[in-house]
Each structure stands twice: as structure tokens, then as C-alpha cells.
Design a protein around this motif. Structure first.
Motif, PDB file in Angstrom:
ATOM      1  N   ARG A 257       0.937  -1.235   0.088  1.00 58.88           N
ATOM      2  CA  ARG A 257       0.036   0.147  -0.002  1.00 58.88           C
ATOM      3  C   ARG A 257       0.699   1.159  -0.023  1.00 58.88           C
ATOM      4  N   ALA A 258       0.290   2.360  -0.615  1.00 64.66           N
ATOM      5  CA  ALA A 258       0.989   3.537  -0.589  1.00 64.66           C
ATOM      6  C   ALA A 258       1.296   4.109   0.972  1.00 64.66           C
ATOM      7  N   PRO A 259       2.339   4.853   1.230  1.00 61.51           N
ATOM      8  CA  PRO A 259       2.277   5.509   2.671  1.00 61.51           C
ATOM      9  C   PRO A 259       1.388   6.677   2.805  1.00 61.51           C
ATOM     10  N   GLY A 260       1.000   6.754   3.912  1.00 59.96           N
ATOM     11  CA  GLY A 260      -0.012   7.943   4.114  1.00 59.96           C
ATOM     12  C   GLY A 260       0.476   9.334   3.673  1.00 59.96           C
ATOM     13  N   TYR A 261      -0.353  10.275   3.607  1.00 60.59           N
ATOM     14  CA  TYR A 261      -0.016  11.598   3.054  1.00 60.59           C
ATOM     15  C   TYR A 261       0.880  12.377   3.811  1.00 60.59           C
ATOM     16  N   THR A 262       0.976  12.337   5.210  1.00 61.30           N
ATOM     17  CA  THR A 262       1.913  12.979   5.584  1.00 61.30           C
ATOM     18  C   THR A 262       3.284  12.377   5.902  1.00 61.30           C
ATOM     19  N   THR A 263       3.418  10.891   5.720  1.00 59.68           N
ATOM     20  CA  THR A 263       4.707  10.328   5.695  1.00 59.68           C
ATOM     21  C   THR A 263       5.900  11.086   4.894  1.00 59.68           C
ATOM     22  N   LEU A 264       5.683  11.333   3.491  1.00 60.84           N
ATOM     23  CA  LEU A 264       6.481  12.146   2.835  1.00 60.84           C
ATOM     24  C   LEU A 264       7.045  13.421   3.450  1.00 60.84           C
ATOM     25  N   THR A 265       6.189  14.198   4.029  1.00 62.58           N
ATOM     26  CA  THR A 265       6.334  15.657   4.660  1.00 62.58           C
ATOM     27  C   THR A 265       7.427  15.201   5.888  1.00 62.58           C
ATOM     28  N   THR A 266       6.971  14.271   6.720  1.00 56.87           N
ATOM     29  CA  THR A 266       7.610  14.161   8.010  1.00 56.87           C
ATOM     30  C   THR A 266       8.948  13.547   7.624  1.00 56.87           C
ATOM     31  N   SER A 267       9.105  12.837   6.662  1.00 59.33           N
ATOM     32  CA  SER A 267      10.350  12.027   6.225  1.00 59.33           C
ATOM     33  C   SER A 267      11.284  13.080   5.824  1.00 59.33           C
ATOM     34  N   LEU A 268      10.863  14.027   4.976  1.00 61.43           N
ATOM     35  CA  LEU A 268      11.648  15.181   4.695  1.00 61.43           C
ATOM     36  C   LEU A 268      12.146  16.038   5.705  1.00 61.43           C
ATOM     37  N   SER A 269      11.232  16.210   6.679  1.00 62.38           N
ATOM     38  CA  SER A 269      11.740  16.995   7.725  1.00 62.38           C
ATOM     39  C   SER A 269      12.876  16.465   8.494  1.00 62.38           C
ATOM     40  N   SER A 270      12.535  14.905   8.870  1.00 58.62           N
ATOM     41  CA  SER A 270      13.620  14.520   9.368  1.00 58.62           C
ATOM     42  C   SER A 270      15.046  14.369   8.707  1.00 58.62           C
ATOM     43  N   THR A 271      14.822  14.110   7.629  1.00 54.82           N
ATOM     44  CA  THR A 271      15.943  13.909   6.543  1.00 54.82           C
ATOM     45  C   THR A 271      16.840  15.470   6.665  1.00 54.82           C
ATOM     46  N   LYS A 272      16.049  16.489   6.553  1.00 59.18           N
ATOM     47  CA  LYS A 272      16.655  17.974   6.378  1.00 59.18           C
ATOM     48  C   LYS A 272      17.473  17.981   8.012  1.00 59.18           C
ATOM     49  N   LYS A 273      16.822  17.663   8.967  1.00 60.27           N
ATOM     50  CA  LYS A 273      17.596  17.676  10.333  1.00 60.27           C
ATOM     51  C   LYS A 273      18.914  16.981  10.248  1.00 60.27           C
ATOM     52  N   ARG A 274      18.789  15.681   9.858  1.00 57.68           N
ATOM     53  CA  ARG A 274      19.978  14.770   9.812  1.00 57.68           C
ATOM     54  C   ARG A 274      21.186  15.338   8.791  1.00 57.68           C
ATOM     55  N   ALA A 275      20.741  16.238   7.891  1.00 56.80           N
ATOM     56  CA  ALA A 275      21.684  16.645   6.969  1.00 56.80           C
ATOM     57  C   ALA A 275      22.153  18.029   7.579  1.00 56.80           C
ATOM     58  N   GLY A 276      21.560  18.669   8.644  1.00 56.10           N
ATOM     59  CA  GLY A 276      22.079  19.828   9.300  1.00 56.10           C
ATOM     60  C   GLY A 276      21.296  21.216   8.547  1.00 56.10           C
ATOM     61  N   VAL A 277      20.230  20.897   7.703  1.00 61.36           N
ATOM     62  CA  VAL A 277      19.545  21.975   7.069  1.00 61.36           C
ATOM     63  C   VAL A 277      18.466  22.418   7.888  1.00 61.36           C
ATOM     64  N   GLU A 278      18.636  23.895   8.339  1.00 54.52           N
ATOM     65  CA  GLU A 278      17.673  24.549   9.407  1.00 54.52           C
ATOM     66  C   GLU A 278      16.707  25.476   8.599  1.00 54.52           C
ATOM     67  N   ARG A 279      16.924  25.903   7.442  1.00 51.35           N
ATOM     68  CA  ARG A 279      16.106  26.814   6.810  1.00 51.35           C
ATOM     69  C   ARG A 279      14.623  25.872   6.645  1.00 51.35           C
TER      70      ARG A 279
END
Length: 168
Positions: free
Chosen positions: A113-135
Motif C-alpha cells: 500500500r502507498a504510505p500515508g499523506y504526511t509520511t513524505l512531509t515528515t520524512s523530509l523534515s527528519s532528513t533535513k535535520k540529519r543533513a543539518g539544514v535548518e532553513r
């Protein structure tokens, strides 16, 4: 006295103007999981909205013409070109799809099944944090970035309208 006099005055709304610098995009892209990478490429390279990213399937991809077709949130159709990097990613994902109508995000999550609608947004946010991107930027800001680049290169607002699927 007007019936609206009791309402407080509101500040005028300014349109969001955030764009995503290339360096930050690549910082995040390098460490992102396949789902976030797909979303980032579809948002930035093809200018697709979050919902379109979640729905894209093999049936939307034409590898002979290097184009993606589909429907926008308003029901109108779009046709956008594939960059080489997006072409390669989509070709890989489509090769593993169980059917032409299966959302490609299923290939990125090892689920049926496809992931939920917010999965993509929350995954992007956590990836940005790990990458050190604060903007603060997200998928729609990547879409806006591409629209700005297209306008700067062509100075043709109609091309930008068509690319984004906007009626006005």
C-alpha cells in the motif's frame, strides 16, 4: 457604522517566496531514503504537487518522450518533461511495479500500500535535520524553485503557468 467595524484589522497576506538553494537540495537528497528522493525529484525537477507525487504510477510515465502526464488537483491535465536523473529513477521504479496503476511510492517503501499523506512531509523534515539544514522549506517550495528558474530562463509567464498546471 459598518457591521465590520468590530473586526480587528489584519495584516495583508504576502505570498510565500521561499525557494530551495541547490546546495541544500543536494545535501538532503544525498542522505534521503528512496521515498524522499523520489518526492524531491518529482517536486523540483517536474514541479509536481505533493498529492501528485503520491499518486504517480508507471502509467503516468512515457519513457519514449521523456514526459510525465497526469491530473492536477483541479482535474486539469499536465504534461511535464523528465530530467535525466528523474528519468533514470522512474525507469528503475516502473520496472519493479506490479501494475501500471500501482503508485510508485509503494516501490520505495517495500509495502503493497502507498504510505500515508504526511509520511513524505515528515520524512523530509527528519532528513533535513540529519543533513543539518535548518532553513524552512518543503515540497511546495521545491516546486516554486523550479517555476522561478523556468521564468528566469524564459521570461515567459505562460510557460510557467503551463508547467505548474495553473489556469491563471
Amino acid at each position: 457604522m459598518s457591521c465590520f467595524a468590530a473586526f480587528p484589522q489584519l495584516k495583508p497576506v504576502r505570498p510565500r517566496e521561499t525557494t530551495v538553494p541547490d546546495v541544500e537540495f543536494e545535501q538532503v537528497f544525498r542522505i534521503a531514503n528512496p521515498l524522499v528522493q523520489l518526492g524531491m525529484l518529482l517536486a523540483r525537477d517536474a514541479g509536481l504537487r505533493h498529492a501528485a507525487v503520491m499518486e504517480i504510477c508507471a502509467g503516468n510515465c512515457n519513457f519514449e518522450t521523456h514526459e510525465i502526464t497526469g491530473r492536477t488537483k483541479a482535474g486539469s491535465s499536465y504534461t511535464v518533461p523528465m530530467t535525466q536523473r528523474l528519468y533514470e529513477r522512474l525507469l528503475f521504479l516502473c520496472a519493479g511495479a506490479r501494475s501500471a496503476s500501482e503508485p510508485l511510492v509503494c516501490q520505495c517503501t517495500n509495502r503493497s500500500r502507498a504510505p500515508g499523506y504526511t509520511t513524505l512531509t515528515t520524512s523530509l523534515s527528519s532528513t533535513k535535520k540529519r543533513a543539518g539544514v535548518e532553513r524552512r522549506w518543503g515540497f511546495h517550495d521545491m516546486r516554486r524553485t523550479t517555476a522561478r528558474i523556468l521564468y528566469e530562463n524564459t521570461r515567459d509567464i505562460r510557460k510557467v503557468q503551463g508547467f505548474l498546471g495553473h489556469a491563471t
